[in-house]
Design an enzyme around this catalytic site. Structure first.
Site, PDB file in Angstrom:
ATOM      1  N   HIS A  90      12.653  -2.866  -7.144  1.00  0.00           N
ATOM      2  CA  HIS A  90      11.980  -1.847  -6.337  1.00  0.00           C
ATOM      3  C   HIS A  90      12.856  -1.451  -5.144  1.00  0.00           C
ATOM      4  CE1 HIS A  90       8.777   0.216  -4.120  1.00  0.00           C
ATOM      5  NE2 HIS A  90       9.057  -0.546  -3.075  1.00  0.00           N
ATOM      6  N   GLU A  98       1.202   0.636  -4.715  1.00  0.00           N
ATOM      7  CA  GLU A  98       2.237  -0.389  -4.818  1.00  0.00           C
ATOM      8  C   GLU A  98       1.636  -1.631  -5.461  1.00  0.00           C
ATOM      9  OE1 GLU A  98       5.683   0.587  -1.595  1.00  0.00           O
ATOM     10  OE2 GLU A  98       4.152  -0.801  -0.907  1.00  0.00           O
ATOM     11  N   GLU A 131       1.444  -5.190  -5.955  1.00  0.00           N
ATOM     12  CA  GLU A 131       1.884  -6.378  -5.203  1.00  0.00           C
ATOM     13  C   GLU A 131       0.948  -7.545  -5.492  1.00  0.00           C
ATOM     14  OE1 GLU A 131       2.947  -5.997  -1.116  1.00  0.00           O
ATOM     15  OE2 GLU A 131       3.406  -3.858  -1.248  1.00  0.00           O
ATOM     16  N   LYS A 166       1.541   3.335   5.795  1.00  0.00           N
ATOM     17  CA  LYS A 166       1.119   2.145   5.045  1.00  0.00           C
ATOM     18  C   LYS A 166      -0.194   1.558   5.530  1.00  0.00           C
ATOM     19  CE  LYS A 166       5.076   1.287   2.707  1.00  0.00           C
ATOM     20  NZ  LYS A 166       5.175   0.895   1.293  1.00  0.00           N
TER      21      LYS A 166
HETATM   22 CA    CA Z   1       4.355  -2.729   0.374  1.00  0.00          CA
END
Ligand code: CA
Length: 429
Positions: A131, A196, A198, A250
């Site tokens: 990534h 994203e 994760e 974010k």
């Molecule tokens: Ca992140």
């Protein structure tokens, strides 16, 4: 490092909770993930353990004398193993405690699942090297992977206040963006909204401020792992991220799955951690024999995209990516803990460490649309003919994960689900 495989991992164990014995279920007797739930209308969160399609109320079953998940997470590893043992024995086929436990069961579908604990601080790391390389290529074509990446587990401090549990929707964020050829920026709804893929690592035992955690002890401070979707506004990000890193791109929403799969449950899926040829060996404070022997964990993950049109048609959505934690991550969980505390930083029970986007090396293994569509230039075509460069209003993203190997019972993580709403258009009053 934890003590390893014990009787609770025996793949032959069956439960008197019938749904837990379905081979495809995420929550068999060998898993026993922790979360918080409440009955309809009650303000009080309670500590639960998922078993099959049920939740075991730990306090009602007589296994704890409080409803405070963060307090439970602070337990010593040996106390945690003893609790796991007691839960496993009580739920096991033929248990003498069946009646007491049965009275403490409630269907998952009949309760509200909350954030699994109170999160005091949230740090997001960047351990996915595939990534980091691909995103770096798009943001800085000449210099994709910065020279510190292979030495420092890169991270930044996020906001705990905008973490939300699976099933919660959020508004598309407004933000300042600037087109490359524009003279100045404008405030607009993000047009490059992304997901994203994760994992979220939950801290258990705290460390005192000023006292670094050594690699050998690092995993004793980890309670377990959940799924984590760190929604990201790429157009806001690219304009704001230098020099101090991501900020408003974010922290408008990040979604967490409701069940924390414990480090004990993940024990059968440990793997050696090896640096590939050409990469430097970690500095000594990020290295240990235990980490080399079993620092990685094989967790298979997938991303599902369900558009509003699919939802209306009763279509569950398309899998748009599949990846594996052990393949994707350049750093291990122990290394994240050792690095985070090496300067004396204090971690507290319930702190959340995002892994960073866990893209694999292949094109179908990319954990964000930024990578899957090359920054929106090559939109993906879905099974119903719709196309996506970035997320549109009404899109739902579901993350799922599981561990499986021969000789062990498959354990799953449940799901991490979130839906994009249009930009907020009210007064906020
Ligand atoms: Ca992140």
């Amino acid at each position: 490092m934890t003590a390893g495989i014990d009787a609770t991992h025996d793949p032959a164990l069956c439960s008197w909770v019938d749904s837990a014995n379905d081979p495809s279920i995420d929550f068999p007797l060998q898993n026993l993930p922790f979360g918080r739930f409440r009955y309809g209308g009650e303000p009080q969160w309670r500590i639960g353990v998922a078993i099959g399609d049920q939740v075991l109320n730990l306090r009602q079953a007589g296994l704890v004398d409080h409803d405070d998940m963060n307090r439970l997470m602070q337990s010593e590893p040996r106390e945690r193993r003893a609790l796991r043992q007691a839960i496993s024995e009580g739920l096991c086929h033929g248990s003498a405690r069946r009646n007491a436990f049965e009275a403490a069961l409630v269907a998952q579908s009949a309760v509200e699942l909350g954030m699994p604990c109170e999160v005091g601080d949230y740090t997001d790391f960047y351990v996915g090297i595939h990534h980091a390389t691909e995103v770096g290529r798009q943001f800085r074509p000449d210099n994709p992977l910065l020279p510190n990446y292979k030495w420092v587990p890169i991270g930044y401090h996020g906001r705990a206040s905008t973490l939300q549990v699976s099933g919660t929707s959020f508004h598309r964020p407004m933000g300042q963006v600037k087109a490359v050829d524009a003279a100045q920026p404008v405030l607009v709804p993000s047009a490059r909204l992304d997901l994203e893929l994760e994992l979220g690592i939950f801290v258990g035992q705290p460390n005192a401020q000023g006292v670094p955690v050594r690699m050998e002890d690092a995993e004793q401070h980890v309670f377990g792992i959940a799924l984590f979707n760190d929604w990201s506004a790429r157009d806001i990000q690219s304009w704001e991220y230098q020099p101090l890193g991501p900020f408003l791109s974010k922290n408008f929403a990040s979604t967490v799955s409701p069940w924390i799969v414990t480090m004990e449950a993940l024990e059968p899926f440990r793997q050696p951690f090896l640096r590939q040829a050409g990469n430097p060996e970690p500095l000594p404070y990020l290295d240990s024999a235990g980490n080399r022997a079993r620092g990685a964990i094989g967790i298979q993950m997938e991303v599902v995209l369900q558009t509003a049109r699919m939802a209306q048609a009763g279509h569950a959505g398309d899998v748009i990516s599949r990846s594996n934690f052990a393949e994707a991550a350049y750093w291990t969980i122990a290394q994240l803990i050792a690095h985070h505390t090496v300067n004396g930083c204090a971690l507290r029970a319930g702190d959340l460490l995002g892994s960073g986007t866990l893209s694999g090396p292949g094109e179908e293994q990319r954990g964000s649309l930024l990578e899957l569509t090359t920054g929106g230039k090559n939109p993906i075509t879905l099974s119903n003919g719709e196309r996506r460069g970035f997320l549109e209003d009404g899109d739902t993203i579901v993350l799922r994960a599981y561990c499986d190997r021969e000789g062990a019972r498959r354990v799953g993580f449940g799901e991490c689900r979130g839906t994009v709403l249009p930009t907020f258009e009210g007064t906020g009053a």
